[in-house]
Design a protein around this motif. Sequence first.
Motif: not given
Lengths: 322, 166
Positions: A216-218, A229-231, A250-253
């Motif tokens: 996935r692109r961040w 930040a965005s994913v 962010g959180t998690g993965g």
Amino acid sequence: MSLHDTLARAAGPDGAGFDHHDVERRVATRRRTRRRARLAAGVGAVLLAGVAAASVVRAGTDDAVVSTGPTASAADRELVTAIVGTWDLRGVSIVADIDVDVVLQLLPDGTMAGTTPCGSFWADDWTVAGGRLTVSGLQTDGHRCAPDPGRVESLLLEVLDGRPEVSRWVDDGVAEVSGPPEDWTTLQLTASDGAFVSFDRTERRPAISGELADGRRWIVTDRSEDLCASVDLVNVGCEEADAAHPRVVGTGGATLLVGRLPEGATSVFLEHDDGRPADLPGAVVAPEVGLWAVPVAPDDVADIVRYTDAEGRQISVASVDD
Amino acid sequence: MEIVDPAAFCDRVSGRLVGSLTLYCGDRYLAEELAQEALARAWERWPTVSRMASPEGWTFRTAMNLANSGFRRHRIERRVLARAVGRETVDPDDGTALAVRAAVRALPPRQRAVIVARWFLGYGVDETAELLGCAPGTVKSTTHHALARLRDAGLADADADEEKVR
């Protein structure tokens, strides 16, 4: 009473104050705005190169005031080139709180879009003739609005609909209509009755991007005090961060350690409290925009960040704030 | 039950989503705005989201991310304030509800998410771990710490709720 029952009561009434029609309208508005933005990206470079005066005239346009075609005056064509872009509201001619998000997009395909304090608006055409902006097909999504932002919204729409005079503010507060496109960092639209709205050109915000381990692109964007930040285009959070205070976003993965580079730094090294170095898979360090970011496991975030220059000399050390 | 239509999905989960976000962010109006935004994003990505194990979990996580985002939060709050004037309240906002929300809101984001997911949405440990992208063990320890804080605030029934940690 069990915790479940306590929470259920505190959550308020069953059901929501909206239904799928409201969500569908929101999706439709966003798609419309995105479609316009894509069109803008497609023809923007051509227009800004100064050769698209004719290319923005669409077939079937019979409006006598279209000025961006071959018959338009050189001054109007120059004005169109100067004001294409995205503008943030800076001032209004009424006493009102303007601490609201209002954006005007004058798109290179000849359409207009934007946000008001309470919703969004769009128009089929914008053109310039005789130094005045002419907008046709102006529409809003008609959201209800509180009095003060509502007055700003009404003023904005009235000015846009009233063939306003196009000018820019120069440093001493005097309105100007001449100057090369790169000087147009401000815009003022003044209606015949003197009402006006003024804008600052939206600055392109510094950003860096990379990939998470799962592909996935961040993207990390610098928004003044915050790093956001965005994913995969979903915003995962914003945090205040400077060189002395890298932060976890962010959180998690989809967790990133983000920060700003101190002056002269070109590399970043991470360590744990016990001195073990931490890996930086997928790290992006961009001295040209002064940002860095690295995907991390939320349960195993490094504690210390060391910044070094191009010769490998240590510039500073920072502790990670989580 | 598989839902093939994003409209049906919206109508089915919107109430639970608004309720969980009311607890998560402490404000009913803000929760409705966040829920609509998250549902709009789910709608746009429906071919992908509908195939996920838990479309509702994805939507809740997206809304939580929006709530955690400073930039986005401020923007949404301003829009909510702008629209709220003159609108009839649908929020009971009684003293007890406000006190409970305040106690939940005082928890760190992850503890808050765990409490809402497990005690309001009814997710199990594994589902919550999936939702938060962490290990089941982390969910258990986070739950333990969150319950301790809620007990200090006079909310949780120590024995009954601690059972659910395991």
